[in-house]
Design an enzyme around this catalytic site. Structure first.
Site, mmCIF file in Angstrom:
data_model
loop_
_atom_site.group_PDB
_atom_site.id
_atom_site.type_symbol
_atom_site.label_atom_id
_atom_site.label_comp_id
_atom_site.label_asym_id
_atom_site.label_seq_id
_atom_site.Cartn_x
_atom_site.Cartn_y
_atom_site.Cartn_z
ATOM 1 N N ASP A 33 -10.571 -9.178 11.632
ATOM 2 C CA ASP A 33 -10.451 -8.093 10.646
ATOM 3 C C ASP A 33 -11.809 -7.396 10.457
ATOM 4 O OD1 ASP A 33 -8.832 -6.998 8.096
ATOM 5 O OD2 ASP A 33 -10.865 -7.524 7.454
ATOM 6 N N LYS B 182 -6.814 -0.504 10.079
ATOM 7 C CA LYS B 182 -8.094 -0.792 10.743
ATOM 8 C C LYS B 182 -7.909 -1.276 12.173
ATOM 9 C CE LYS B 182 -7.253 -4.598 7.998
ATOM 10 N NZ LYS B 182 -7.302 -5.097 6.652
ATOM 11 N N LYS C 109 -13.299 -3.416 11.499
ATOM 12 C CA LYS C 109 -14.045 -2.541 10.577
ATOM 13 C C LYS C 109 -15.406 -2.187 11.174
ATOM 14 C CE LYS C 109 -11.536 -4.532 6.696
ATOM 15 N NZ LYS C 109 -11.471 -5.659 5.770
ATOM 16 N N GLU D 154 -10.297 6.477 5.489
ATOM 17 C CA GLU D 154 -11.280 5.873 4.581
ATOM 18 C C GLU D 154 -10.841 4.479 4.140
ATOM 19 O OE1 GLU D 154 -14.435 7.426 3.108
ATOM 20 O OE2 GLU D 154 -14.394 5.243 3.237
ATOM 21 N N GLU E 71 -4.750 -10.996 5.126
ATOM 22 C CA GLU E 71 -3.834 -10.357 6.077
ATOM 23 C C GLU E 71 -2.549 -11.178 6.182
ATOM 24 O OE1 GLU E 71 -4.585 -7.342 7.707
ATOM 25 O OE2 GLU E 71 -6.051 -7.516 6.107
ATOM 26 N N GLY F 284 -3.183 -10.908 -2.780
ATOM 27 C CA GLY F 284 -2.826 -9.777 -1.902
ATOM 28 C C GLY F 284 -3.991 -9.281 -1.056
ATOM 29 N N VAL G 273 0.824 -1.208 0.000
ATOM 30 C CA VAL G 273 0.000 0.000 0.000
ATOM 31 C C VAL G 273 0.864 1.266 0.000
ATOM 32 C CG1 VAL G 273 -1.718 1.318 1.302
ATOM 33 C CG2 VAL G 273 -1.948 -1.158 1.082
HETATM 34 N N1 HSE Z 1 -7.745 -8.859 4.611
HETATM 35 C C1 HSE Z 1 -8.685 -7.851 4.245
HETATM 36 C C2 HSE Z 1 -9.780 -8.483 3.394
HETATM 37 C C3 HSE Z 1 -7.985 -6.742 3.506
HETATM 38 O O1 HSE Z 1 -9.617 -9.634 2.970
HETATM 39 O O2 HSE Z 1 -10.792 -7.849 3.166
HETATM 40 C C4 HSE Z 1 -8.762 -5.464 3.405
HETATM 41 O O3 HSE Z 1 -9.002 -4.873 4.645
#
Ligand code: HSE
Length: 369
Positions: free
Chosen positions: A198, A103, A202, A127, A187, A184, A15
């Site tokens: 994850d 996040k 969020k 964002e 995580e 990609g 990123v």
């Molecule tokens: N590992 C996360 C996903 C990446 O698969 O959505 C984006 O936050």
């Protein structure tokens, strides 16, 4: 004329490198506002892959970047919550604006960092932390700033959605995860995707923004998709349902309910139709009614898009010399966040009615008779 606004980046991975490339070709183009990328701090100068990025911009000291007074805006793309938290805190403390995709950091420490940003009169934007390129934070903060949000439900983890979709087609869990890693999306520690953490980060961020509540990830109940059986997914599919990992929250007279759990969603529901690593979110606001955002939730270009949008916003706010005041900077302490799903697999119908998925089998066998 305004002098060029200085930018520094912490981290030069998938990123950070993508954002640096965009900045170096002059993006984001915000009319009349010049910006200059002064430095990118990396852990090791020898191991970094920095295609198209002048080596002279790379430094191996985050301390030096944080102390560089030419830098007004720091973009954090390191990830993690230990060093990243320390650096973001120090950046805000010294009066730099911060844009981050982190996040875990905002999910677990957002209210505290916002309070610091507000005290120092600087912007903290993220964002990219939720839903990749989906402009969900901005939709809540700006477009719906005058319209109370009652509830939202989303699919916010591309890796889980891709795995569930592949298994429904007969693929194996391990192969589908390996595909997500190659693409990609997953995580670095894929259990964070698989076990729902994850998505919980969020969800915490969206509860903070939508309800102005000091929700942090450890306060949320979450489950993931580990151990899901492909046979069962195919059986549900034949009956018109797909399993999705849902992040759900609502606010009512009793307070806030929020949870991450796998549930069955009708195939023709907007969330049921999501394929591969797509993310989607349905928001219910009092006056706007139901809104739906869908798009690419992960990966270099989608995440860079969201970060560049935040950078553009911060550049504008610096030039306007006003502190953005359309963000929630004071969060209400909350005593309790109620959970939503029963312990057994539920069916997601519109609204918040859930019924045990076992009824699906019962209903099917009685209608088949
Ligand atoms: N590992 C996360 C996903 C990446 O698969 O959505 C984006 O936050």
């Amino acid at each position: 004329m305004q002098a060029s606004i200085g930018i520094g980046i912490l981290g030069c991975g998938v990123v950070g490198g993508g954002v640096a490339q965009r900045l170096l070709i002059g993006e984001p183009r915000v009319h009349g506002i010049a910006h200059t990328l002064h430095a990118i701090a990396v852990r090791s100068l020898t191991s970094v892959r920095a295609d198209g990025i002048p080596r002279s911009l790379l430094i191996d000291s985050a301390n030096a970047l944080l102390a560089d007074r030419r830098i007004d805006l720091i973009v954090e793309t390191m990830g993690g919550t230990t060093l990243a938290a320390e650096f973001v805190e120090r950046a805000l403390e010294r009066g730099a604006h911060v844009v981050t995709a982190n996040k875990a950091l905002i999910g677990s420490q957002g209210p505290r960092l916002h309070a610091l940003a507000a005290r120092r009169g600087v912007s903290l934007r993220y964002e990219a932390a939720v839903g990749g390129a989906l402009p969900i934070v901005r939709t809540i903060d700006a477009a719906l700033a005058g319209d109370p949000i009652a509830s939202f439900v989303g699919v916010l983890n591309g890796t889980c959605n891709a795995i569930l979709g592949a298994m429904e087609q007969g693929g194996s869990f391990d192969e589908a995860l390996a595909d997500a890693q190659r693409a990609g999306f997953a995580e670095a520690e894929p259990s964070e995707d698989i076990d729902g953490l994850d998505t919980a980060h969020k969800l915490a961020i969206l509860v903070q923004r939508a309800f102005g509540a000091a929700a942090i990830t450890p306060r949320l109940r979450y489950r993931g998709i580990r151990g899901i059986d492909g046979e069962a997914l195919r059986r549900y599919s034949k009956r018109g349902y797909r399993m999705k990992l849902l992040a759900v929250a609502r606010r009512d007279a009793e307070g806030i309910a929020a949870e991450v759990a796998p549930a069955l969603v009708p195939r023709d529901h907007p969330l049921g139709a999501l394929e591969g690593a797509q993310n989607g979110i349905l928001i219910h606001a009092r006056d706007a009614g139901e809104l739906y955002l869908r798009g690419v939730g992960a990966g270099r270009t989608a995440t860079s898009s969201a970060i560049l949008g935040d950078i553009a916003d911060v550049l504008r706010s610096i030039v306007a010399r006003t502190q953005r005041n359309d963000l929630v900077d004071e969060f209400t302490p909350i005593l309790d966040i109620r959970s939503i799903f029963p312990d057994t697999l539920a069916i997601w119908n519109d609204g918040f009615l859930t019924s045990p998925a076992t009824q699906l089998d019962a209903a099917h066998s009685s209608s088949a008779r």
